[in-house]
Design an enzyme around this catalytic site. Structure first.
Site, PDB file in Angstrom:
ATOM      1  N   LYS A   1       0.900  -1.092  -0.102  1.00  0.00           N
ATOM      2  CA  LYS A   1      -0.052  -0.105  -0.172  1.00  0.00           C
ATOM      3  C   LYS A   1       0.896   1.258   0.002  1.00  0.00           C
ATOM      4  CE  LYS A   1      -3.583  -2.313   2.495  1.00  0.00           C
ATOM      5  NZ  LYS A   1      -4.514  -2.294   3.769  1.00  0.00           N
TER       6      LYS A   1
ATOM      7  N   ASN B   1       1.548   3.317  11.815  1.00  0.00           N
ATOM      8  CA  ASN B   1       1.514   4.643  11.511  1.00  0.00           C
ATOM      9  C   ASN B   1       0.711   5.620  12.579  1.00  0.00           C
ATOM     10  OD1 ASN B   1       2.357   4.938   8.636  1.00  0.00           O
ATOM     11  ND2 ASN B   1       0.929   3.246   8.553  1.00  0.00           N
TER      12      ASN B   1
ATOM     13  N   LYS C   1      -4.597   6.646   3.438  1.00  0.00           N
ATOM     14  CA  LYS C   1      -5.177   6.384   4.988  1.00  0.00           C
ATOM     15  C   LYS C   1      -3.807   6.297   6.010  1.00  0.00           C
ATOM     16  CE  LYS C   1      -3.639   1.909   4.911  1.00  0.00           C
ATOM     17  NZ  LYS C   1      -2.702   1.267   5.972  1.00  0.00           N
TER      18      LYS C   1
END
Length: 242
Positions: free
Chosen positions: A83, A232, A167
């Site tokens: 991603k 994250n 995201k």
């Protein structure tokens, strides 16, 4: 199930997986399926393979795939779980992989709210498999279907990849909110507006408007921004707490 061969750079990882069915570096308390084996040889891993699952970070993809391109058949679907976008070229995986291979390649992209440890514990989960070829999406999704995981399909590759990349930005902000002690109102505000911004950008890039309302959009966003195992978010929390 399907026989799977994991390509690893480390002899000790391959030996542990093959003899003990345990990965000595990741999720060491989760036994691996008996149909999973490991090797340090790309030739052994790819010989006779019907699919390739690419789980290498986006930024390392070029260096990893370049030496392997002659071993990957042109009609062999590559399923990307990576991603993000390339930090220098801003390419998505759908753009990056064919450029590295020097040819078109059947590809699918797996995304959604799926923490690895919860998948290993067989907690009920959902994901989405995207491919511009619906038949490829269906074939790749079938590989991952099981009692604990429902995999939906879409041909909106742009939407799924953009959702998976963006995201992470909001997860950093969500972590900063937590680190600064700003409460759940602020986090909910961020996630809601973040989803709207993700939708606007993805549609401008050619995605379908409803994709961000699904697992690859709001689903992955919620998991990454609110889930305790989000890396994250943890980085953002450290930033927010100084």
């Amino acid at each position: 199930g399907n026989a799977v061969t994991l390509l690893t750079r480390r002899d000790d990882v391959a030996e542990s997986i093959n003899s003990k069915h345990i990965n000595p570096s990741h999720l060491t308390d989760c036994p691996l399926p008996p149909l999973l084996s490991a090797t340090t040889s790309a030739e052994v891993a790819l010989k006779g393979a019907a699919f390739v699952v690419h789980a290498i970070p986006v930024q390392a993809t070029a260096a990893f795939l370049e030496p392997l391109k002659s071993l990957i058949e042109p009609d062999m679907p590559i399923i990307s779980t990576s991603k993000g976008v390339h930090s220098e070229t801003l390419e998505t995986m759908a753009e990056l992989v064919p450029r590295i291979l020097g040819r078109p390649q059947p590809m699918a992209f797996l995304s959604g709210p799926t923490f690895a440890k919860e998948l290993m514990k067989e907690y009920p989960s959902g994901a989405v498999m995207a491919s511009t070829d619906a038949a490829v999406a269906d074939a790749c999704a079938e590989l991952f279907h099981c009692d604990a995981l429902r995999v939906y399909t879409t041909t909106d590759v742009v939407g799924v990849e953009v959702g998976g990349a963006l995201k992470n930005v909001y997860a950093l902000a969500a972590g900063a909110i937590e680190g600064m002690g700003l409460g759940t109102n602020s986090a909910a505000f961020l996630v809601t507006r973040g989803c709207a911004e993700m939708n606007a950008l993805s549609v401008a890039m050619g995605a379908r408007a409803h994709t961000m309302a699904g697992l690859a959009g709001v689903g992955d966003l919620m998991l990454t921004c609110l889930g305790g195992a989000s890396r994250n978010k943890a980085v953002g929390a450290r930033i927010g707490s100084g």
